[in-house]
Design a protein around this motif. Structure first.
Motif, PDB file in Angstrom:
ATOM      1  N   ILE A  71     -23.366 -80.028   8.054  1.00  0.00           N
ATOM      2  CA  ILE A  71     -22.567 -78.865   7.683  1.00  0.00           C
ATOM      3  C   ILE A  71     -21.082 -79.204   7.740  1.00  0.00           C
ATOM      4  O   ILE A  71     -20.302 -78.857   6.845  1.00  0.00           O
ATOM      5  CB  ILE A  71     -22.874 -77.679   8.620  1.00  0.00           C
ATOM      6  N   GLN A  72     -20.698 -79.892   8.801  1.00  0.00           N
ATOM      7  CA  GLN A  72     -19.286 -80.236   8.961  1.00  0.00           C
ATOM      8  C   GLN A  72     -18.786 -81.128   7.836  1.00  0.00           C
ATOM      9  O   GLN A  72     -17.664 -80.967   7.348  1.00  0.00           O
ATOM     10  CB  GLN A  72     -19.071 -80.904  10.323  1.00  0.00           C
ATOM     11  N   GLU A  73     -19.581 -82.067   7.416  1.00  0.00           N
ATOM     12  CA  GLU A  73     -19.178 -82.958   6.323  1.00  0.00           C
ATOM     13  C   GLU A  73     -19.031 -82.195   5.017  1.00  0.00           C
ATOM     14  O   GLU A  73     -18.117 -82.462   4.223  1.00  0.00           O
ATOM     15  CB  GLU A  73     -20.196 -84.088   6.165  1.00  0.00           C
ATOM     16  N   VAL A  74     -19.925 -81.235   4.776  1.00  0.00           N
ATOM     17  CA  VAL A  74     -19.825 -80.425   3.564  1.00  0.00           C
ATOM     18  C   VAL A  74     -18.557 -79.585   3.583  1.00  0.00           C
ATOM     19  O   VAL A  74     -17.811 -79.529   2.596  1.00  0.00           O
ATOM     20  CB  VAL A  74     -21.072 -79.525   3.413  1.00  0.00           C
ATOM     21  N   LEU A  75     -18.291 -78.915   4.705  1.00  0.00           N
ATOM     22  CA  LEU A  75     -17.059 -78.134   4.827  1.00  0.00           C
ATOM     23  C   LEU A  75     -15.833 -79.009   4.612  1.00  0.00           C
ATOM     24  O   LEU A  75     -14.947 -78.689   3.814  1.00  0.00           O
ATOM     25  CB  LEU A  75     -16.991 -77.499   6.220  1.00  0.00           C
ATOM     26  N   ARG A  76     -15.784 -80.132   5.307  1.00  0.00           N
ATOM     27  CA  ARG A  76     -14.621 -81.014   5.266  1.00  0.00           C
ATOM     28  C   ARG A  76     -14.361 -81.541   3.854  1.00  0.00           C
ATOM     29  O   ARG A  76     -13.218 -81.553   3.377  1.00  0.00           O
ATOM     30  CB  ARG A  76     -14.836 -82.176   6.249  1.00  0.00           C
ATOM     31  N   ALA A  77     -15.418 -81.939   3.160  1.00  0.00           N
ATOM     32  CA  ALA A  77     -15.265 -82.508   1.816  1.00  0.00           C
ATOM     33  C   ALA A  77     -14.692 -81.486   0.844  1.00  0.00           C
ATOM     34  O   ALA A  77     -13.825 -81.815   0.010  1.00  0.00           O
ATOM     35  CB  ALA A  77     -16.612 -83.018   1.315  1.00  0.00           C
ATOM     36  N   ASN A  78     -15.130 -80.234   0.934  1.00  0.00           N
ATOM     37  CA  ASN A  78     -14.651 -79.217   0.002  1.00  0.00           C
ATOM     38  C   ASN A  78     -13.247 -78.741   0.346  1.00  0.00           C
ATOM     39  O   ASN A  78     -12.444 -78.476  -0.557  1.00  0.00           O
ATOM     40  CB  ASN A  78     -15.634 -78.048  -0.026  1.00  0.00           C
ATOM     41  N   PHE A  79     -12.924 -78.657   1.624  1.00  0.00           N
ATOM     42  CA  PHE A  79     -11.552 -78.319   2.001  1.00  0.00           C
ATOM     43  C   PHE A  79     -10.577 -79.384   1.505  1.00  0.00           C
ATOM     44  O   PHE A  79      -9.466 -79.070   1.075  1.00  0.00           O
ATOM     45  CB  PHE A  79     -11.428 -78.157   3.513  1.00  0.00           C
ATOM     46  N   LYS A  80     -11.001 -80.631   1.554  1.00  0.00           N
ATOM     47  CA  LYS A  80     -10.133 -81.713   1.078  1.00  0.00           C
ATOM     48  C   LYS A  80      -9.846 -81.583  -0.413  1.00  0.00           C
ATOM     49  O   LYS A  80      -8.749 -81.920  -0.874  1.00  0.00           O
ATOM     50  CB  LYS A  80     -10.773 -83.067   1.391  1.00  0.00           C
ATOM     51  N   LEU A  81     -10.817 -81.084  -1.180  1.00  0.00           N
ATOM     52  CA  LEU A  81     -10.594 -80.885  -2.617  1.00  0.00           C
ATOM     53  C   LEU A  81      -9.478 -79.871  -2.858  1.00  0.00           C
ATOM     54  O   LEU A  81      -8.634 -80.055  -3.733  1.00  0.00           O
ATOM     55  CB  LEU A  81     -11.883 -80.413  -3.291  1.00  0.00           C
TER      56      LEU A  81
END
Length: 427
Positions: A174-184
């Protein structure tokens, strides 16, 4: 001649003073009411964006962000009229009848295709001029980036966006998914030089993720303390904490463990239904203190934490200076107000215990924290609040709870409330 000169000098001086007063007033921050999470026919809402915008403007909102799932209202989209009407669950006039009655046949664009009447959904650039007024009403472009991990929905809103974001899904956690989209979103903001912000949406929706997830993703600084959708499990249950405790756990971990700023809390509608059904508008919002009604200024003020979330309670002022929290409530006659000062103290009990969660939860076990985390430090009554922090708090925040029942509750026993942002964490 001398007398005339004196009069001219006096008039010029008066004009100068009036100009200075006007400039000072123009720069004086004001409170602006807005909603950053709502849906239309562009995704899974059941009304046209013009009808939705018209509702919010008439209800006294200053700004609105319609945040449809994984799409910006910037391309040509046609929708079958039967599909439009199928989404409406309430009885009465049809969605199309209401649309035509409000905006006229000249505005509504239809065509026949393969024996089905279709209606074209208007782009934001088309309907924006109908509603926006400088200093009075503003539309902010937004998108609900709807990613996920397996069956767990991982949703976040991107506000003041310029380009559509295609979500990144199904990474390792979950954390990786959140982090990846926030970075976009952060990349787009930096590349275009436009202030944007994202907020985590409804973490308890389908019990998607935990306070630990919210704490660890340091790319994010906002989340929904209140979301008006009835299905987001705001209160929690026996094994999973509600939104108030989620916030306190996440902020405690951020400050104590990650040495990072806390999360700011937004209030939203997450409305989908506009014909009298369950997920209706007007339940939650933010009040932002900004220099002017401008998308960039609204974002900057929110990033500075100069706003509060509300489901009905109005604050005339809130401040935290030299350790003193002051709140002035815009009190309604006959309504009682109780302000709960919550926070976590240095040296708090860090003990946790694991509990088994029901079948289907994203996590088979979850942690429950001690009462030291987000404990009630003071309970104060009245419309004027002044409370001095001791300096031993990792942070403090205030929930202002009224005795007035919410006119359109999203959960049982709901009363109107406001939430300030975390304070006292900047040492």
């Amino acid at each position: 001649m001398t007398h005339r000169f004196e009069w001219m000098r006096y008039i010029l001086l008066c004009l100068l003073v009036l100009g200075l007063l006007h400039t000072a007033n123009a720069q004086q921050p004001k409170w602006y009411k807005g909603n950053t999470h709502t849906h239309s026919l562009w995704s899974d809402g059941n009304d046209f964006p013009e009808m939705i915008t018209d509702w919010y403007k008439k209800k006294g909102y200053d700004f609105l962000a319609i945040s449809d799932h994984n799409v910006l209202q910037a391309k040509e989209v046609w929708m079958g009229v039967p599909a439009v009407e199928k989404r409406r669950k309430a009885l009465g006039k049809t969605t199309m009848d209401k649309y035509r009655a409000r905006f006229g046949d000249e505005w509504v664009t239809t065509r026949d295709k393969d024996g089905v009447t279709e209606v074209r959904l208007k782009k934001l650039e088309e309907y924006r001029p109908k509603f926006e007024e400088p200093g009075k009403f503003l539309i902010v472009q937004a998108e609900e980036i709807s990613a996920g991990l397996g069956k767990a929905p991982v949703h976040m809103n991107a506000v003041n966006l310029r380009e559509e974001i295609k979500p990144i899904k199904d990474l390792g956690s979950i954390q990786e998914v959140l982090r990846a989209n926030f970075k976009l979103v952060n990349e787009q903001s930096q590349r275009l030089g436009v202030p944007m912000f994202t907020h985590i949406n409804h973490p308890n929706f389908r019990w998607a993720f935990t306070a630990e997830d919210m704490a660890a993703v340091l790319e994010e600084n906002f989340w929904e303390i209140y979301n008006g959708h009835p299905g987001i499990n705001w209160l929690g249950d026996e094994t999973r904490v509600g939104h108030e405790k989620l916030w306190d756990i996440a902020n405690t971990l951020r400050i104590a463990q990650f040495k990072a700023p806390p999360l700011y809390g937004v209030g939203t509608d997450d409305s989908h239904h506009y014909h009298g059904e369950e997920s209706s508008p007007g339940r939650g919002w933010v009040m932002v203190r900004a220099a002017k009604l401008d998308a960039d200024e609204i974002v900057k003020a929110m990033k500075a934490g100069d706003f509060y979330a509300s489901s009905g309670v109005v604050l005339d002022d809130v401040s935290f200076t030299d350790g003193m929290l002051r709140i002035r409530i815009h009190a309604e006659p006959g309504v009682k107000y109780v302000t709960e000062i919550r926070g976590t103290l240095q040296g708090y009990d860090t003990a946790t215990r694991e509990v088994q969660t029901p079948t289907g939860d994203t996590y088979p076990t979850r942690k429950l924290y001690s009462d030291d985390v987000g404990k009630t430090l003071a309970t104060l009554e009245g419309a004027e609040i002044a409370w001095k922090a001791t300096g031993k708090e990792l942070y403090i925040r205030a929930s202002i709870v009224s005795s007035k029942p919410h006119p359109n509750p999203s959960f049982m026993g709901q009363t109107e409330t406001a939430w300030t942002q975390p304070m006292g964490w900047k040492k």
